[in-house]
Design an enzyme around this catalytic site. Structure first.
Site, PDB file in Angstrom:
ATOM      1  CE  LYS A  43      -1.476   5.196  -1.277  1.00 65.21           C
ATOM      2  NZ  LYS A  43      -1.402   6.563  -1.419  1.00 65.21           N
TER       3      LYS A  43
ATOM      4  CG  ASP B  50       0.155   8.533   1.643  1.00 61.38           C
ATOM      5  OD1 ASP B  50       1.357   8.402   1.356  1.00 61.38           O
ATOM      6  OD2 ASP B  50      -0.608   8.006   1.077  1.00 61.38           O
TER       7      ASP B  50
END
Length: 279
Positions: free
Chosen positions: A70, A107
């Site tokens: 990520k 997210d």
């Protein structure tokens, strides 16, 4: 990212076999009659720089990104949006028409939407917020809460330095509270969120005394294995509305699906049932 033909997307991570994302996206492809498939892509960290341009060569619309890529994926993309830059990580990559790669992080938005799904009138500014944990998940939540107008966020973390670094980076609306004081800190909060991995299958439970929790407090856990952690179960017995991590997972997936396939899918009871059946 042509709208014609067979749509390819996937999730890049290591390990990646446990991911629920293929089940979610393939359910939507099927439900919307879109020809395509979403696949797990296990990529070793040292191969990431080869894998990402490979998406373009293979005709992918894009992919999700999970651990351990990520952060490292960011430097390999042509552009990264502001939210992802503030979070310091991407979770979604889109292959643009010109074959370049753009990075996003959905997210935090997915988390905020999961709160609104649980309580339509939820607002980030309605009162002080307590976050437990100061890792990557916590950063995403802090950024989303601030973008949605939160005025007071307190972070409690086992290692005080990490919480302090986060508070310093995000300014006056973010402060720290000692890990030892976490149980007392739940007392007057509008929202309490577990951003640690405590309570996840195979991990120890989150140790916290919730006796000072008010029934009006919204209590969330980013974990979805199990669907109800001991932390959430206890909050529920105290009259609190609770939100597990499945809502974040499903809502961030909606945003990615729209970017790749041009349709904003819904989180339906049937989808939830289908995903819960995979646990």
């Amino acid at each position: 990212m042509s709208a014609n033909g067979f749509g390819l997307a996937g999730i890049i991570g290591m390990p990646v076999a446990h991911s629920r994302s293929p089940a979610i996206h393939n359910y939507w492809l099927n439900a919307h009659g879109i020809p395509g498939v979403y696949v797990p892509l296990a990529v070793q960290p040292e191969r990431l720089k080869d894998a990402l341009p490979g998406l373009v060569a293979l005709g992918f619309r894009g992919c999700n990104v999970t651990m351990p890529h990520k952060q490292t994926a960011m430097a390999l993309l042509a552009r990264v949006n502001d939210t992802a830059r503030r979070i310091g990580a991407v979770n979604t990559i889109v292959v643009e028409e010109d074959g370049t790669l753009s990075g996003f992080n959905n997210d935090g938005n997915g988390f905020v939407q999961s709160l609104r799904d649980a309580r339509e009138d939820w607002r980030a500014e309605e009162g002080p917020i307590l976050l437990l944990g100061a890792g990557g998940a916590s950063r995403a939540v802090v950024v989303a809460l601030l973008e949605n107008g939160a005025r007071e966020i307190l972070i409690a973390n086992r290692t005080a330095d990490k919480a302090e670094a986060l508070a310093k980076e995000f300014g006056a609306n973010v402060r720290t509270v000692a890990w030892a004081d976490r149980s007392a800190a739940v007392a007057d909060k509008a929202l309490v969120v577990n951003c640690t991995d405590r309570g996840m299958v195979g991990k120890d439970a989150l140790e916290i005394d919730l006796s000072r929790l008010k029934p009006s407090t919204l209590v969330a856990d980013l974990i979805y294995t199990p669907l109800e952690t001991r932390f959430l179960a206890e909050a529920r017995t105290r009259g609190c509305k609770t939100v597990n991590g499945l809502g974040l997972l499903l809502n961030q997936a909606r945003i990615a699906f729209k970017a790749w396939f041009g349709v904003m899918p819904d989180v339906t009871p049937d989808l939830i049932k289908a995903i819960e059946a995979t646990f």
